[in-house]
Each structure stands twice: as structure tokens, then as C-alpha cells.
Design a protein around this motif. Structure first.
Motif, PDB file in Angstrom:
ATOM      1  N   ARG A 147       0.829  -1.212   0.000  1.00 16.07           N
ATOM      2  CA  ARG A 147       0.000   0.000   0.000  1.00 16.07           C
ATOM      3  C   ARG A 147       0.860   1.257   0.000  1.00 16.07           C
ATOM      4  O   ARG A 147       0.523   2.254  -0.658  1.00 16.07           O
ATOM      5  CB  ARG A 147      -0.933   0.001   1.219  1.00 16.07           C
ATOM      6  CG  ARG A 147      -2.057  -0.998   1.098  1.00 16.07           C
ATOM      7  CD  ARG A 147      -3.035  -0.854   2.258  1.00 16.07           C
ATOM      8  NE  ARG A 147      -3.808   0.374   2.158  1.00 16.07           N
ATOM      9  CZ  ARG A 147      -4.963   0.492   1.516  1.00 16.07           C
ATOM     10  NH1 ARG A 147      -5.478  -0.562   0.876  1.00 16.07           N
ATOM     11  NH2 ARG A 147      -5.616   1.637   1.497  1.00 16.07           N
ATOM     12  N   ARG A 175      -9.861   6.451 -10.743  1.00 14.75           N
ATOM     13  CA  ARG A 175     -10.543   5.182 -10.444  1.00 14.75           C
ATOM     14  C   ARG A 175      -9.759   4.368  -9.424  1.00 14.75           C
ATOM     15  O   ARG A 175     -10.341   3.784  -8.497  1.00 14.75           O
ATOM     16  CB  ARG A 175     -10.732   4.389 -11.737  1.00 14.75           C
ATOM     17  CG  ARG A 175     -11.777   4.980 -12.686  1.00 14.75           C
ATOM     18  CD  ARG A 175     -12.146   3.977 -13.763  1.00 14.75           C
ATOM     19  NE  ARG A 175     -13.109   4.525 -14.711  1.00 14.75           N
ATOM     20  CZ  ARG A 175     -12.780   5.067 -15.866  1.00 14.75           C
ATOM     21  NH1 ARG A 175     -11.511   5.128 -16.232  1.00 14.75           N
ATOM     22  NH2 ARG A 175     -13.710   5.545 -16.669  1.00 14.75           N
ATOM     23  N   GLU A 176      -8.458   4.305  -9.596  1.00 11.50           N
ATOM     24  CA  GLU A 176      -7.637   3.573  -8.625  1.00 11.50           C
ATOM     25  C   GLU A 176      -7.656   4.252  -7.265  1.00 11.50           C
ATOM     26  O   GLU A 176      -7.668   3.585  -6.230  1.00 11.50           O
ATOM     27  CB  GLU A 176      -6.212   3.476  -9.158  1.00 11.50           C
ATOM     28  CG  GLU A 176      -5.308   2.588  -8.309  1.00 11.50           C
ATOM     29  CD  GLU A 176      -3.947   2.381  -8.949  1.00 11.50           C
ATOM     30  OE1 GLU A 176      -3.075   1.811  -8.289  1.00 11.50           O
ATOM     31  OE2 GLU A 176      -3.772   2.791 -10.125  1.00 11.50           O
ATOM     32  N   LEU A 178     -10.149   6.044  -6.025  1.00  8.61           N
ATOM     33  CA  LEU A 178     -11.455   5.786  -5.410  1.00  8.61           C
ATOM     34  C   LEU A 178     -11.492   4.404  -4.761  1.00  8.61           C
ATOM     35  O   LEU A 178     -12.053   4.237  -3.671  1.00  8.61           O
ATOM     36  CB  LEU A 178     -12.553   5.922  -6.465  1.00  8.61           C
ATOM     37  CG  LEU A 178     -12.843   7.335  -6.975  1.00  8.61           C
ATOM     38  CD1 LEU A 178     -13.853   7.292  -8.104  1.00  8.61           C
ATOM     39  CD2 LEU A 178     -13.347   8.216  -5.844  1.00  8.61           C
ATOM     40  N   LYS A 179     -10.909   3.403  -5.431  1.00  8.24           N
ATOM     41  CA  LYS A 179     -10.829   2.077  -4.819  1.00  8.24           C
ATOM     42  C   LYS A 179      -9.917   2.084  -3.600  1.00  8.24           C
ATOM     43  O   LYS A 179     -10.182   1.408  -2.604  1.00  8.24           O
ATOM     44  CB  LYS A 179     -10.328   1.067  -5.841  1.00  8.24           C
ATOM     45  CG  LYS A 179     -11.277   0.835  -7.008  1.00  8.24           C
ATOM     46  CD  LYS A 179     -10.692  -0.172  -7.986  1.00  8.24           C
ATOM     47  CE  LYS A 179     -11.626  -0.385  -9.181  1.00  8.24           C
ATOM     48  NZ  LYS A 179     -11.032  -1.346 -10.160  1.00  8.24           N
ATOM     49  N   PHE A 180      -8.850   2.862  -3.684  1.00 12.01           N
ATOM     50  CA  PHE A 180      -7.883   2.910  -2.592  1.00 12.01           C
ATOM     51  C   PHE A 180      -8.482   3.556  -1.343  1.00 12.01           C
ATOM     52  O   PHE A 180      -8.217   3.120  -0.218  1.00 12.01           O
ATOM     53  CB  PHE A 180      -6.645   3.680  -3.057  1.00 12.01           C
ATOM     54  CG  PHE A 180      -5.486   3.626  -2.107  1.00 12.01           C
ATOM     55  CD1 PHE A 180      -4.656   2.518  -2.074  1.00 12.01           C
ATOM     56  CD2 PHE A 180      -5.236   4.675  -1.243  1.00 12.01           C
ATOM     57  CE1 PHE A 180      -3.592   2.464  -1.198  1.00 12.01           C
ATOM     58  CE2 PHE A 180      -4.177   4.631  -0.369  1.00 12.01           C
ATOM     59  CZ  PHE A 180      -3.347   3.517  -0.344  1.00 12.01           C
ATOM     60  N   HIS A 182     -11.741   3.737  -0.674  1.00  5.85           N
ATOM     61  CA  HIS A 182     -13.104   3.259  -0.446  1.00  5.85           C
ATOM     62  C   HIS A 182     -13.364   2.851   1.007  1.00  5.85           C
ATOM     63  O   HIS A 182     -14.475   3.069   1.507  1.00  5.85           O
ATOM     64  CB  HIS A 182     -13.409   2.080  -1.379  1.00  5.85           C
ATOM     65  CG  HIS A 182     -14.812   1.593  -1.287  1.00  5.85           C
ATOM     66  ND1 HIS A 182     -15.880   2.295  -1.816  1.00  5.85           N
ATOM     67  CD2 HIS A 182     -15.334   0.469  -0.716  1.00  5.85           C
ATOM     68  CE1 HIS A 182     -16.994   1.634  -1.561  1.00  5.85           C
ATOM     69  NE2 HIS A 182     -16.703   0.524  -0.911  1.00  5.85           N
ATOM     70  N   ARG A 191     -16.455  10.895  -2.661  1.00  7.77           N
ATOM     71  CA  ARG A 191     -16.346   9.898  -3.730  1.00  7.77           C
ATOM     72  C   ARG A 191     -17.546   9.963  -4.667  1.00  7.77           C
ATOM     73  O   ARG A 191     -17.402   9.848  -5.887  1.00  7.77           O
ATOM     74  CB  ARG A 191     -16.212   8.498  -3.119  1.00  7.77           C
ATOM     75  CG  ARG A 191     -14.900   8.236  -2.419  1.00  7.77           C
ATOM     76  CD  ARG A 191     -14.709   6.737  -2.189  1.00  7.77           C
ATOM     77  NE  ARG A 191     -15.804   6.180  -1.399  1.00  7.77           N
ATOM     78  CZ  ARG A 191     -15.795   6.077  -0.074  1.00  7.77           C
ATOM     79  NH1 ARG A 191     -14.728   6.499   0.620  1.00  7.77           N
ATOM     80  NH2 ARG A 191     -16.816   5.561   0.580  1.00  7.77           N
ATOM     81  N   GLU A 195     -17.266  10.818  -8.652  1.00  9.89           N
ATOM     82  CA  GLU A 195     -17.758   9.891  -9.666  1.00  9.89           C
ATOM     83  C   GLU A 195     -18.809  10.543 -10.566  1.00  9.89           C
ATOM     84  O   GLU A 195     -18.893  10.232 -11.760  1.00  9.89           O
ATOM     85  CB  GLU A 195     -18.350   8.651  -8.987  1.00  9.89           C
ATOM     86  CG  GLU A 195     -17.312   7.761  -8.309  1.00  9.89           C
ATOM     87  CD  GLU A 195     -17.961   6.627  -7.554  1.00  9.89           C
ATOM     88  OE1 GLU A 195     -19.212   6.627  -7.459  1.00  9.89           O
ATOM     89  OE2 GLU A 195     -17.238   5.748  -7.046  1.00  9.89           O
TER      90      GLU A 195
END
Length: 364
Positions: A147, A175-176, A178-180, A182, A191, A195
Motif C-alpha cells: 500500500r 478510479r484507482e 477511489l478504490k484505494f 473506499h 467519492r 464519480e
């Protein structure tokens, strides 16, 4: 005896004129050899015939030279491509130590079974628990290092997009990111907003700035609060502690705790190895940027609060220790923040020092 052709007088013409003809440079060179003969004939007939029609103007188009891409300069220092004996040594040494430890554990369990079935069973259970715990610890350390590496990559890629304005790369980074981020419930609304506007912005740099404003604003505010509280805590404790060794230990513990809190705030989950890596990078960052030295703005703000007459006292030492802790926290933000500072202002040490001095004045 040849008759000399009078030179042509300067004249103006338009490219849209029917008498203007564009020819290639090859045709102009071929026609130049016959221009003398035509000139002689036209000069001889000019005196006997009517006024000639308007002469045709020929313009030669110059061919642009082909664009040749410059060759990259040859490397001055050729990288060594030999076999890495150091890697082989440490790999072999680690394997031998692991085998020795495994043989020792297996021999211990066999001896316990030889003594008693109960002792052997207890030893086997303890060995399985120890092995499972070690595997979980190693997995968590590896996950934390991964990480931290992702944060570094996102930071570098975002900085490059701010220079190149690559929209496709910016969308991939967001996008990465937002996943990171989340798992953080604090950023749920940010978020959703990001989006919703992801397809409305064309420029890649503007996408990165929007992501920074939406996602990093609440995190930066909380990071400043954490740094301010840690600096005030260090200032108070080191001002009343009787021993210098206690001051050093408390500053080291407070700085380590602060760096861990900042890393977890921005999405990192460092373990022991990750914390060691972050501490080393933070100290290196301070050494490179010269952050340990006090800037002019900080000195002015400190001396403006009347600290110059009290630098030799314990209170002055506490304030300086708090300032050092705050500087470590600011350096840790640069290393743990997944996006570089562009749309938002970077936290300044002078503002944190002012907060620290206000806190000290209230306590007095």
C-alpha cells in the motif's frame, strides 16, 4: 553578339492571380536553363509586335527537409549487468537459518513426544500457532509495504499528469484512488461527487485537481489537527521533564506515532517494516529539503511572540521540540499523501508555530 536582357522591375502580385503559377523546385531548376533562350526571343519580338500579354510568374515551392528524430545520447556510465553475489549470499543465508530453525523445532517436538504424548501434542499445537501467527504478521507487513508503494506510484503518476494533461491517465488514477480510499467512510460524499463529475471534465490536470479538492480537503484538515496536537503535546512534556534523555525518547515516540497516524489517515497501513521505511524516508526528505533549519517566516513568527528572551529556558526548549515534531509531520504528509499539492495550499510550518505559541500563551 548577344543582346543583354534588361532586368525585370520590381512588381507586386497576388497568389490568387491567374498569372501566378506554383511549380516544384525541381521544375524550376529544369526551366532555368531554357529561360535565357526565351528571354532572347521575347526581347527580339517585343520591338516588332504588339505589347505582350502579362508575363506569367512562376513560384518554386521549397521542399521541407524530413524531420529526423534525435537519437538519445549514449549513456556515459554503462550499468553493470553482472551477477549479484550479495543477493545470492543473503538468500542462501536466509535459507540456511530457516532450515536450521525448522530442524530445531522438529527435533524439539520429537523429544517432547519421546517424553510424553501430552507434551508432544502441546508442543505441536504451540508450533502450529506460532507458525500461523508468523505467517499473518508477514502477510500484514507485505500488505502494508504494498500500500505504501501504491501511494508513491499514485503520487508520481498524478504529478506527471499535471504536467502532460493526459485525460486517460487521469481517469485511471482517479478510479484507482477511489478504490484505494473506499474503506474510509469519511470520504463517501466526496467519492460520490467525484464519480458524478468524472465524465464532465475534459482536461486531465483538471480531473486531478478536482480529485484533490474533493478527497484531500477533509484529510488535510485532520492531518493539520493531528500535527498541531502532537506538537503541543511534545512542547508541554519536554518543557516540564527533568532529564534530556526523557525529552529525546518522548520526541522519538511522538514522531513515530504521528507518522503512523498520518499514513493511516491517507490510506496507508504500515506495519513495523513500513514504519521503519517511512521514518527513514521522512528523515531523508528533511535532509534533502533542508527542513530541519528554520525558515525566515518561522523565525519571525517565533521572535514576534517574545521567544528570543527565553530560548535558554525550559519553555524555549519545549517550543523548539514542538516545532521539530511539526516539521516531521509536514514531511510525512508529502510522503503519505497520494496526490501532490496543486489545487490546495500546502500546510506551512509558520501557521503551526503560531498555533503552538497561542497554546503556550494561554497556558501561561
Amino acid at each position: 553578339m548577344t543582346e543583354r536582357v534588361p532586368p525585370r522591375r520590381p512588381a507586386t502580385f497576388k497568389l490568387t492571380d491567374p498569372s501566378v503559377v506554383l511549380i516544384d523546385s525541381d521544375e524550376s531548376s529544369a526551366s532555368s536553363s531554357s529561360s535565357a533562350a526565351h528571354a532572347t526571343a521575347s526581347a527580339s519580338s517585343a520591338s516588332s509586335s504588339a505589347p505582350p500579354p502579362r508575363a506569367r510568374v512562376q513560384l518554386a515551392q521549397e521542399k521541407e527537409p524530413p524531420i529526423v528524430a534525435p537519437k538519445p545520447p549514449a549513456s556515459i556510465i554503462n550499468p553493470k549487468k553482472g551477477f549479484r553475489w550479495g543477493t545470492l549470499f543473503w538468500s542462501a543465508a536466509t535459507g540456511l537459518v530457516t532450515l536450521a530453525f525448522w530442524l530445531w523445532v522438529s527435533k524439539l517436538i520429537e523429544d517432547l513426544f519421546a517424553q510424553s504424548q501430552t507434551l508432544g501434542t502441546v508442543g505441536m499445537v504451540l508450533a502450529v500457532l506460532a507458525g500461523g501467527s508468523l505467517a499473518i504478521i508477514v502477510g500484514r507487513e507485505a500488505f502494508g509495504l504494498i500500500r505504501l508503494a501504491r501511494i508513491e506510484q499514485l503520487h508520481a503518476r498524478a504529478a506527471k499528469v499535471l504536467e502532460t494533461d493526459n485525460r486517460a491517465e487521469a481517469r485511471a488514477i482517479i478510479r484507482e484512488l477511489l478504490k484505494f480510499e473506499h474503506p474510509n467512510p469519511q470520504l463517501a460524499r466526496a467519492r460520490h461527487t467525484l464519480e458524478k463529475h468524472l465524465d464532465d471534465i475534459i482536461d486531465g490536470a483538471d480531473l486531478i485537481r478536482l480529485a484533490e479538492r474533493e478527497l484531500m480537503t477533509p484529510l488535510d484538515i485532520e492531518a493539520r489537527v493531528l500535527i498541531s496536537k502532537a506538537a503541543q503535546r511534545v512542547s508541554v512534556v519536554t518543557a516540564i521533564s527533568p532529564k534530556a534523555l526523557i525529552d529525546v525518547l518522548f520526541v522519538a515516540i511522538a514522531a513515530t506515532r504521528l507518522i503512523g497516524q498520518l499514513a493511516r489517515l491517507y490510506g496507508g497501513r504500515p506495519g513495523a517494516l513500513g514504519m521503519f521505511k517511512l521514518m527513514r524516508q521522512t528523515v531523508s526528505h528533511l535532509a534533502i529539503t533542508g527542513g530541519i533549519a528554520l525558515g525566515d517566516s518561522v523565525v519571525q513568527s517565533v521572535f514576534g511572540h517574545g521567544l528570543a528572551s527565553r530560548l535558554s529556558s525550559k519553555l524555549g526548549e519545549g517550543v523548539l521540540n514542538g516545532m521539530l515534531t511539526a516539521r516531521l509531520g509536514l514531511a510525512a504528509i508529502d510522503l503519505t499523501r497520494p496526490l501532490p499539492f496543486n489545487a490546495l495550499p500546502r500546510p506551512q510550518l509558520g501557521d503551526l508555530v503560531k498555533d503552538l505559541m497561542k497554546k503556550r500563551e494561554k497556558e501561561e
